[in-house]
Design a protein around this motif. Structure first.
Motif, mmCIF file in Angstrom:
data_model
loop_
_atom_site.group_PDB
_atom_site.id
_atom_site.type_symbol
_atom_site.label_atom_id
_atom_site.label_comp_id
_atom_site.label_asym_id
_atom_site.label_seq_id
_atom_site.Cartn_x
_atom_site.Cartn_y
_atom_site.Cartn_z
ATOM 1 N N PRO A 80 0.833 -1.217 0.000
ATOM 2 C CA PRO A 80 0.000 0.000 0.000
ATOM 3 C C PRO A 80 0.861 1.258 0.000
ATOM 4 O O PRO A 80 2.031 1.233 0.392
ATOM 5 N N ILE A 116 -3.169 5.168 4.780
ATOM 6 C CA ILE A 116 -2.853 4.083 3.856
ATOM 7 C C ILE A 116 -3.851 4.111 2.709
ATOM 8 O O ILE A 116 -5.068 4.201 2.923
ATOM 9 N N ASP A 166 -4.611 2.611 -1.560
ATOM 10 C CA ASP A 166 -4.282 1.632 -2.588
ATOM 11 C C ASP A 166 -3.700 2.347 -3.793
ATOM 12 O O ASP A 166 -4.107 3.467 -4.128
ATOM 13 N N ARG A 224 -9.923 4.226 -2.818
ATOM 14 C CA ARG A 224 -9.456 5.407 -2.097
ATOM 15 C C ARG A 224 -10.562 6.440 -1.980
ATOM 16 O O ARG A 224 -11.427 6.568 -2.840
#
Length: 842
Positions: free
Chosen positions: A506, A513, A515, A703
């Motif tokens: 990631p 965090i 993707d 996201r």
């Protein structure tokens, strides 16, 4: 030469002829005449290329005089007697027998002056002038004896007196010798423009002339009987003392002036030297003075700093002795140019101990030769490190991307063209890499996050490829890789998969965090293109095919991919044209309350009007929805027209219930989308309950889900209901129904197909309806096309139905006709607008 030649001719022809020439004197000695001829010849032929001959003639003249002294002192035979024995032994009183000693001395002095003419050095020149001046003094004595009939001055003891013709000949030789040495010695001092020359020109003539004039006056007065010998001596001594005092005072005054001028010049010289030292010491440029061999004789402080050594270590060394071999060759070339009168130029690179590098532009020029210093060359070196670094930075900026520090598109294209031009069978491939949904990062996390993501992507790609490969950023979120020594698709795919694998971890930004996925398009040289533009174009086509397959995919170029790209390009062009020409319009499909058959509201579906083919479905511009910016413009245009239609219906008192409009994840991830939508409703005085928003399960994934959640909660809190479309076909879980504010769930049309015979679809429909009742969520069934489907949905308690069974989508002008109707299958067909066999799933 004329005097000696005439005398010698008389001796050879007839001695009586000499008496006719000089009837009152005894004729000149023949050896003296020969020496006069030789001396005159030496003066006449004196030149640089005849030095030895002049010395030989001068030596012969001196030898003639020396032989006379040897004859007197040693008893040697008389040389003139050997040559002219018969003539010299004639009657006494008429023919001289021998050479006079004072004549012999004059010949020695004349010969010595001539002999020293060609000797090197200032001492020899001074000696030659001394001999010539001594000869002139001797001749003055002889002439004085003749003028005043003083026998002792004309001859020595009983020897024959020096002849007037001899005096004239030797005097001309002495004057000629002085003229030949006027470039130095005492004669040069007379020509000097300084104080010494002025003193010599004033004092010397007076020193010579005053005693001579005084003596002549004394002798003349004494001979005339004007005063006695004692009085004459006293007068001469007085006059001599007065003249000496006057000359001494003049000399002292001249010397004082000269000394003061010298001190002034020395003071000015010291000031000039101090000023020059100050300039050299404070000059930021490196200054070195070299001798003829290129050795350093002087170096200022900047030169010492440039070398990195002490002054004692560099003085006496060859300039540039610490340079590398290439720079030393350039130095030698520059020195050769300076020796030829030009200016030598070179650029010097000096590596410092601390690891830095300095650059100097150096000029070497030859110094003028009008000085006695050993310096012959001037070297000036200017520190151009900052300029060089600035030029390097400008060059780097022109060929690199400032954000990722990778080569830019221009640099990549140059390297690609060079690789094609020098391709020798090793093979290479081009990868185009695009970040999936990069715009969402900028829209949801901000541009600083987008920049951080681009830098992270650049690092991951660089670490995944080999050292021989070239990584470049060629567009906003697009990267390119030039793979060297790749001959097959398998080799290119292996590296592409390694790049894909580097994005499994990631991406973290500010402790958050997220993707990160990329898509890769592959094109191989020669097989997929023979030029740089063709390879990049085909790699871009492969990249498009990879993105069409989903996130994190790789595609190798195939010829059939061009048609898909052309279709996508055409769809985007059509979408842009539709936006530009305002051809996008909403069509409205009714949603019916199944229990009563009455209208509950509408769903706004996108249509656009083609100028030749009429109304078109969204599938004809499907590629536009993959462009997030273009998709946002389309959503905004739909909202604009839907709000305008609702405003008009409210003004006309049309009971349309509500209008549901479809939103994308990109719309909801805009930080103020919800607030702007609410503000637009309020600005048009539209109650918020008249608008619903429909989203698919995909907006909850990936996201920026927190932005979607915030936007939906803001809309729901404002009274705008939220519908979850296509439920059961995506990856959403039941937890999303709890996390997000969902008021309505729409059963996807795929579950209504063959519901009469497919027990699985029937079970899913029953489960969703029961779930809705349990969670107090309304259920809408899409794609209702038959009476049996309506009956089953009504029997199971489904809230609303939507589909062709009730009505197709209609333009805004038809909505008022549908608003007051009860929908029961066939009687609604006259309200449809036929637009072809369309699927309302769009």
């Amino acid at each position: 030469m004329a005097i000696g030649g005439g005398v010698l001719a008389g001796w050879l022809l007839s001695p009586q002829w000499l008496r006719a020439v000089s009837p009152i004197h005894v004729p000149m000695n023949p050896l003296t005449a020969v020496c006069l001829i030789l001396g005159g010849a030496a003066i006449a032929i004196q030149s640089d290329d005849r030095g030895r001959l002049v010395m030989l003639l001068g030596g012969a003249v001196a030898l003639g005089g020396l032989w006379k002294f040897a004859e007197i002192g040693m008893g040697l035979p008389a040389l003139d007697g050997v040559l002219f024995a018969d003539q010299l032994d004639g009657a006494p009183g008429s023919i001289p027998s021998r050479m006079a000693p004072n004549t012999a001395l004059g010949l020695v002095l004349a010969g010595a002056a001539l002999l020293l003419l060609r000797a090197r050095g200032p001492a020899a020149r001074m000696a030659s002038q001394f001999c010539a001046i001594s000869l002139l003094l001797l001749l003055i004595l002889a002439m004085t004896g003749y003028l005043f009939d003083l026998e002792p001055l004309r001859k020595v003891a009983f020897y024959t007196a020096m002849k007037p013709e001899t005096v004239l000949g030797l005097g001309m030789i002495a004057i000629g010798a002085l003229a030949r040495t006027r470039g130095g010695g005492m004669i040069a001092l007379l020509r000097d423009n300084g104080p010494a020359g002025a003193i010599c020109r004033l004092i010397l003539p007076l020193t010579l002339a005053a005693p001579l004039v005084a003596g002549l006056l004394r002798l003349w007065g004494q001979k005339q009987g004007y005063f006695s010998e004692q009085t004459a001596i006293a007068l001469q001594v007085t006059v001599q003392a007065a003249l000496t005092l006057a000359l001494l005072m003049a000399s002292v005054i001249a010397l004082d002036r000269s000394d003061r001028a010298r001190r002034a010049r020395e003071r000015a010289l010291r000031e000039s030297e101090q000023f020059n030292r100050l300039i050299a010491a404070t000059n930021p440029d490196s200054i070195c003075l070299l001798d003829e061999d290129g050795l350093i004789g002087f170096a200022n402080e900047a030169a010492v700093s440039m070398s990195g050594r002490s002054i004692g270590e560099i003085v006496g060394q060859r300039w540039g002795y610490g340079f590398d071999a290439v720079t030393r060759d350039q130095r030698d070339t520059a020195l050769a140019a300076a020796r030829e009168g030009g200016v030598g130029r070179l650029t010097v690179r000096i590596a410092r101990a601390q690891g830095t590098v300095s650059w100097f532009d150096s000029l070497i020029s030859r110094l003028p030769s009008d000085h006695d210093w050993p310096f012959r060359f001037l070297v000036v070196s200017r520190d151009v490190t900052d300029k060089r670094n600035s030029e390097e930075r400008d060059k780097w900026k022109a060929t690199h991307d400032a954000l990722t520090e990778l080569p830019n598109r221009t640099s990549f294209q140059e390297q690609l063209d060079y690789r094609i031009a020098t391709e020798s069978g090793g093979g290479f491939a081009v990868l185009l890499i695009d970040i999936d949904n990069f715009k969402l990062v900028n829209d949801t996390l901000g541009h600083d996050a987008g920049d951080a993501l681009l830098r992270s992507v650049a690092r991951r790609i660089t670490h995944a490829v080999r050292d021989c490969d070239v990584v470049s950023r060629v567009a906003g979120d697009e990267f390119a890789v030039l793979l060297d020594s790749v001959r097959s698709e398998q080799g290119a795919l292996a590296i592409a998969e390694r790049i894909i694998d580097s994005f499994r971890d990631p991406w973290v930004h500010k402790s958050r965090i997220a993707d990160c996925r990329i898509s890769v398009g592959v094109a191989l040289a020669s097989r997929h293109g023979r030029s740089g533009p063709e390879l990049l174009k085909n790699a871009d086509i492969a990249l498009f095919a990879a993105k069409a397959r989903g996130k994190g995919q790789i595609a190798v170029f195939r010829s059939g991919m061009k048609a898909a790209v052309q279709r996508r390009t055409r769809q985007i062009e059509l979408a842009r044209e539709a936006l530009h020409q305002n051809l996008i319009v909403p069509y409205y499909q009714p949603k019916v309350a199944l229990a009563s058959g009455r209208l509950a509201g509408f769903e706004a579906l996108l249509r656009w009007r083609h100028r030749q083919r009429g109304v078109q479905l969204p599938a004809t511009i499907a590629a536009a929805f993959e462009d997030l910016e273009l998709a946002g413009e389309i959503t905004d245009r739909m909202l604009e027209q839907v709000i305008a239609d609702m405003t008009r219906w409210l003004a006309q008192d049309v009971r349309f219930g509500h209008v549901a409009i479809n939103l994308t994840a990109a719309d909801l991830r805009q930080h103020d989308f919800a607030e702007r939508l609410i503000a637009r409703l309020d600005a048009n005085a539209i109650p918020r309950c008249h608008l619903q928003v429909e989203v698919t399960e995909t907006v909850f994934l990936g996201r920026g889900a927190e932005y979607v959640e915030r936007a939906l909660k803001t809309l729901n809190a404002a009274g705008i209901r939220v519908a979850l479309d296509d439920f059961g076909t995506g990856y959403a879980s039941l937890s999303h129904l709890k996390q997000f504010p969902v008021d309505i769930v729409k059963i996807d049309r795929s579950f209504l197909n063959d519901v009469e015979h497919n027990v699985h679809n029937d079970a899913i429909i029953n489960t969703v309806i029961s779930l809705g009742h349990s969670l107090n969520i309304e259920i809408v069934a899409e794609g209702v096309e038959t009476f049996e489907q309506e009956r089953r949905l009504t029997a199971r308690g489904c809230t609303y139905g939507q589909g062709y069974y009730f009505s197709k989508a209609v333009p805004a002008a038809r909505v008022s006709r549908l608003a007051g109707m009860t929908f029961r299958g066939e009687h609604t067909k006259d309200a449809d607008e036929t637009i072809g066999s369309e699927s309302e799933a769009a």
